[in-house]
Scaffold this active site. Sequence first.
Site, PDB file in Angstrom:
ATOM      1  N   MET A  18      46.251  47.882  34.153  1.00  0.00           N
ATOM      2  CA  MET A  18      45.205  48.834  34.545  1.00  0.00           C
ATOM      3  C   MET A  18      44.705  49.579  33.308  1.00  0.00           C
ATOM      4  O   MET A  18      45.469  50.328  32.681  1.00  0.00           O
ATOM      5  CB  MET A  18      45.738  49.827  35.592  1.00  0.00           C
ATOM      6  CG  MET A  18      45.916  49.226  36.971  1.00  0.00           C
ATOM      7  SD  MET A  18      46.480  50.452  38.180  1.00  0.00           S
ATOM      8  CE  MET A  18      48.219  50.567  37.775  1.00  0.00           C
ATOM      9  N   GLN A  69      47.453  41.622  28.219  1.00  0.00           N
ATOM     10  CA  GLN A  69      46.329  40.948  28.868  1.00  0.00           C
ATOM     11  C   GLN A  69      45.107  40.986  27.947  1.00  0.00           C
ATOM     12  O   GLN A  69      44.730  42.050  27.461  1.00  0.00           O
ATOM     13  CB  GLN A  69      45.963  41.619  30.183  1.00  0.00           C
ATOM     14  CG  GLN A  69      44.905  40.798  30.917  1.00  0.00           C
ATOM     15  CD  GLN A  69      44.272  41.524  32.079  1.00  0.00           C
ATOM     16  OE1 GLN A  69      43.689  42.595  31.908  1.00  0.00           O
ATOM     17  NE2 GLN A  69      44.363  40.950  33.252  1.00  0.00           N
ATOM     18  N   CYS A  99      38.224  40.926  36.179  1.00  0.00           N
ATOM     19  CA  CYS A  99      37.600  42.246  36.046  1.00  0.00           C
ATOM     20  C   CYS A  99      36.157  42.217  36.559  1.00  0.00           C
ATOM     21  O   CYS A  99      35.355  41.382  36.132  1.00  0.00           O
ATOM     22  CB  CYS A  99      37.624  42.699  34.581  1.00  0.00           C
ATOM     23  SG  CYS A  99      36.892  44.320  34.366  1.00  0.00           S
ATOM     24  N   LYS A 138      44.919  35.962  35.568  1.00  0.00           N
ATOM     25  CA  LYS A 138      44.711  36.893  36.684  1.00  0.00           C
ATOM     26  C   LYS A 138      43.252  36.793  37.104  1.00  0.00           C
ATOM     27  O   LYS A 138      42.344  36.964  36.288  1.00  0.00           O
ATOM     28  CB  LYS A 138      45.055  38.320  36.269  1.00  0.00           C
ATOM     29  CG  LYS A 138      44.892  39.327  37.402  1.00  0.00           C
ATOM     30  CD  LYS A 138      45.622  40.630  37.052  1.00  0.00           C
ATOM     31  CE  LYS A 138      45.419  41.682  38.127  1.00  0.00           C
ATOM     32  NZ  LYS A 138      44.101  42.319  38.073  1.00  0.00           N
ATOM     33  N   ASN A 199      48.167  39.963  44.869  1.00  0.00           N
ATOM     34  CA  ASN A 199      47.837  41.316  44.417  1.00  0.00           C
ATOM     35  C   ASN A 199      46.717  41.914  45.278  1.00  0.00           C
ATOM     36  O   ASN A 199      45.879  41.196  45.806  1.00  0.00           O
ATOM     37  CB  ASN A 199      47.409  41.249  42.928  1.00  0.00           C
ATOM     38  CG  ASN A 199      46.733  42.519  42.431  1.00  0.00           C
ATOM     39  OD1 ASN A 199      45.562  42.505  42.054  1.00  0.00           O
ATOM     40  ND2 ASN A 199      47.444  43.620  42.428  1.00  0.00           N
ATOM     41  N   GLY A 200      46.748  43.232  45.384  1.00  0.00           N
ATOM     42  CA  GLY A 200      45.703  43.971  46.096  1.00  0.00           C
ATOM     43  C   GLY A 200      46.245  44.715  47.291  1.00  0.00           C
ATOM     44  O   GLY A 200      46.794  44.110  48.208  1.00  0.00           O
ATOM     45  N   ASP A 201      46.123  46.042  47.255  1.00  0.00           N
ATOM     46  CA  ASP A 201      46.466  46.905  48.398  1.00  0.00           C
ATOM     47  C   ASP A 201      47.931  46.843  48.812  1.00  0.00           C
ATOM     48  O   ASP A 201      48.243  47.070  49.985  1.00  0.00           O
ATOM     49  CB  ASP A 201      45.587  46.553  49.613  1.00  0.00           C
ATOM     50  CG  ASP A 201      44.112  46.788  49.336  1.00  0.00           C
ATOM     51  OD1 ASP A 201      43.809  47.508  48.372  1.00  0.00           O
ATOM     52  OD2 ASP A 201      43.275  46.248  50.081  1.00  0.00           O
ATOM     53  N   GLY A 223      49.385  47.695  41.617  1.00  0.00           N
ATOM     54  CA  GLY A 223      48.584  48.510  40.706  1.00  0.00           C
ATOM     55  C   GLY A 223      48.519  49.957  41.147  1.00  0.00           C
ATOM     56  O   GLY A 223      49.446  50.741  40.917  1.00  0.00           O
ATOM     57  N   ARG A 224      47.433  50.295  41.853  1.00  0.00           N
ATOM     58  CA  ARG A 224      47.136  51.699  42.149  1.00  0.00           C
ATOM     59  C   ARG A 224      48.259  52.428  42.876  1.00  0.00           C
ATOM     60  O   ARG A 224      48.459  53.635  42.670  1.00  0.00           O
ATOM     61  CB  ARG A 224      45.845  51.777  42.978  1.00  0.00           C
ATOM     62  CG  ARG A 224      44.600  51.416  42.161  1.00  0.00           C
ATOM     63  CD  ARG A 224      43.403  51.180  43.041  1.00  0.00           C
ATOM     64  NE  ARG A 224      43.592  49.992  43.889  1.00  0.00           N
ATOM     65  CZ  ARG A 224      42.750  49.599  44.814  1.00  0.00           C
ATOM     66  NH1 ARG A 224      41.655  50.295  45.037  1.00  0.00           N
ATOM     67  NH2 ARG A 224      43.001  48.509  45.532  1.00  0.00           N
TER      68      ARG A 224
HETATM   69  C1  LIG Z   1      41.993  52.089  36.963  1.00  0.00           C
HETATM   70  C2  LIG Z   1      42.120  50.596  37.080  1.00  0.00           C
HETATM   71  C3  LIG Z   1      42.081  49.822  35.953  1.00  0.00           C
HETATM   72  C4  LIG Z   1      42.223  48.426  36.052  1.00  0.00           C
HETATM   73  N1  LIG Z   1      42.233  47.691  34.910  1.00  0.00           N
HETATM   74  C5  LIG Z   1      42.479  46.356  34.982  1.00  0.00           C
HETATM   75  C6  LIG Z   1      42.636  45.589  33.809  1.00  0.00           C
HETATM   76  O1  LIG Z   1      42.581  46.106  32.685  1.00  0.00           O
HETATM   77  N2  LIG Z   1      42.867  44.253  33.958  1.00  0.00           N
HETATM   78  C7  LIG Z   1      42.965  43.656  35.193  1.00  0.00           C
HETATM   79  O2  LIG Z   1      43.175  42.447  35.282  1.00  0.00           O
HETATM   80  N3  LIG Z   1      42.820  44.369  36.321  1.00  0.00           N
HETATM   81  C8  LIG Z   1      42.611  45.702  36.241  1.00  0.00           C
HETATM   82  N4  LIG Z   1      42.545  46.435  37.382  1.00  0.00           N
HETATM   83  C9  LIG Z   1      42.791  45.762  38.672  1.00  0.00           C
HETATM   84  C10 LIG Z   1      44.270  45.833  39.031  1.00  0.00           C
HETATM   85  O3  LIG Z   1      45.060  45.142  38.103  1.00  0.00           O
HETATM   86  C11 LIG Z   1      44.517  45.255  40.431  1.00  0.00           C
HETATM   87  O4  LIG Z   1      44.125  43.897  40.426  1.00  0.00           O
HETATM   88  C12 LIG Z   1      43.720  45.960  41.512  1.00  0.00           C
HETATM   89  O5  LIG Z   1      43.769  47.362  41.330  1.00  0.00           O
HETATM   90  C13 LIG Z   1      44.238  45.609  42.911  1.00  0.00           C
HETATM   91  O6  LIG Z   1      45.603  45.913  43.036  1.00  0.00           O
HETATM   92  P1  LIG Z   1      46.119  47.293  43.698  1.00  0.00           P
HETATM   93  O7  LIG Z   1      45.471  47.416  45.045  1.00  0.00           O
HETATM   94  O8  LIG Z   1      47.605  47.162  43.758  1.00  0.00           O
HETATM   95  O9  LIG Z   1      45.653  48.411  42.796  1.00  0.00           O
HETATM   96  C14 LIG Z   1      42.376  47.809  37.313  1.00  0.00           C
HETATM   97  C15 LIG Z   1      42.391  48.610  38.459  1.00  0.00           C
HETATM   98  C16 LIG Z   1      42.283  49.982  38.356  1.00  0.00           C
HETATM   99  C17 LIG Z   1      42.316  50.818  39.605  1.00  0.00           C
END
Ligand SMILES: Cc1cc2nc3c(=O)[nH]c(=O)nc-3n(C[C@H](O)[C@H](O)[C@H](O)COP(=O)(O)O)c2cc1C
Length: 315
Positions: A18, A69, A99, A138, A199-201, A223-224
């Site tokens: 992130m 990454q 992204c 990814k 991944n996601g949520d 992630g979040r």
């Molecule tokens: C603030 C923020 C920054 C992120 N930066 C990246 C990143 O640098 N590279 C990437 O592949 N995904 C990035 N993501 C996506 C996350 O890696 C992840 O795929 C996405 O948030 C869904 O997962 P989650 O619901 O667990 O957050 C970012 C997400 C957030 C919220």
Amino acid sequence: MLNVGNVTLKTNVLLAPMAGVTDYPFRTIIRKFGDFLVFSEMIASQAMIRHVIRTKKMVDRLDDMTAIQIAGSDPDVMAEAAKISVDCGARLLDINMGCPVKKIVNNYAGSALMKDERLAGRIMESVARAVDVPVSLKTRLGWDNDHRNAVSMAKIAENSGIKMITIHGRTRFQMFNGKAAWDQVKAVKDSVLVPVIVNGDINSPDDANKAICESGCDGVMIGRGSVGSPWLLNSVDHILNSAALVDFDKKALLNEHIQLMLEFYDQENVYKLCRKVLLSYCKGFGGASALRDKINRIDNLEDTMDVLQEISSGI
Ligand SMILES: Cc1cc2nc3c(=O)[nH]c(=O)nc-3n(C[C@H](O)[C@H](O)[C@H](O)COP(=O)(O)O)c2cc1C
């Protein structure tokens, strides 16, 4: 345990990359809770090969379970950035093809590469050939509803030497809207032999269980949900793998996180970064809304330390 090329992960619970979040202090706090593979913030390959100072800082102090990454659209530049990443200590290298941000997509990088499978394949091959560490990908389910080509991308990835694939269960068009479709990741899992991570949520142990059941995947990436709750990966690891639960005190954890920030970053603007960290931990503290107001008014390092002191003393 999960084998990714020649690297064995102790757990199949992974921290998502992130930007602006998964810096050295954050990764250090996460790793207090287990041997999770953690990812750096996305590193622009062009900046990496130009040795931009801010970029090099992002890959400073990697521990033995950190993946870097990289993002970009030029196979040669990506290969060069990959080599530098390995010299910096990356245990694994990840390629960003997920992204959704315009600035990245407009440069034909990130999720835009899902629209050009040939170039995506060339990048993956070039990077995989350049380094000895395993390379992962990814990406998302596709560009939009009419172009859901994650399966095709996964097959190209596997044929290009990619050793693990993470799928965020949304399309680029969805950005972060709607709900991640864990069940749609199953088709990817069924199409390749390398490990696939969903991944996601995934914001709770229950989510992780469901995501694994619906996708059939080999692991989860979070992630979040971990922002301000760095113990989440441990709770998930406990449910999925019976990992021991790590004891923690939230205030002490926040204190340690801020101390790591102060030690890692230049003093001049560190209060702005600390403000974000303080806000992320607010939930659950008594008087959280008044506390948030106070944090938002932080204007210098002294204010930061005052608020931290206030939180620590239980106000
Ligand atoms: C603030 C923020 C920054 C992120 N930066 C990246 C990143 O640098 N590279 C990437 O592949 N995904 C990035 N993501 C996506 C996350 O890696 C992840 O795929 C996405 O948030 C869904 O997962 P989650 O619901 O667990 O957050 C970012 C997400 C957030 C919220």
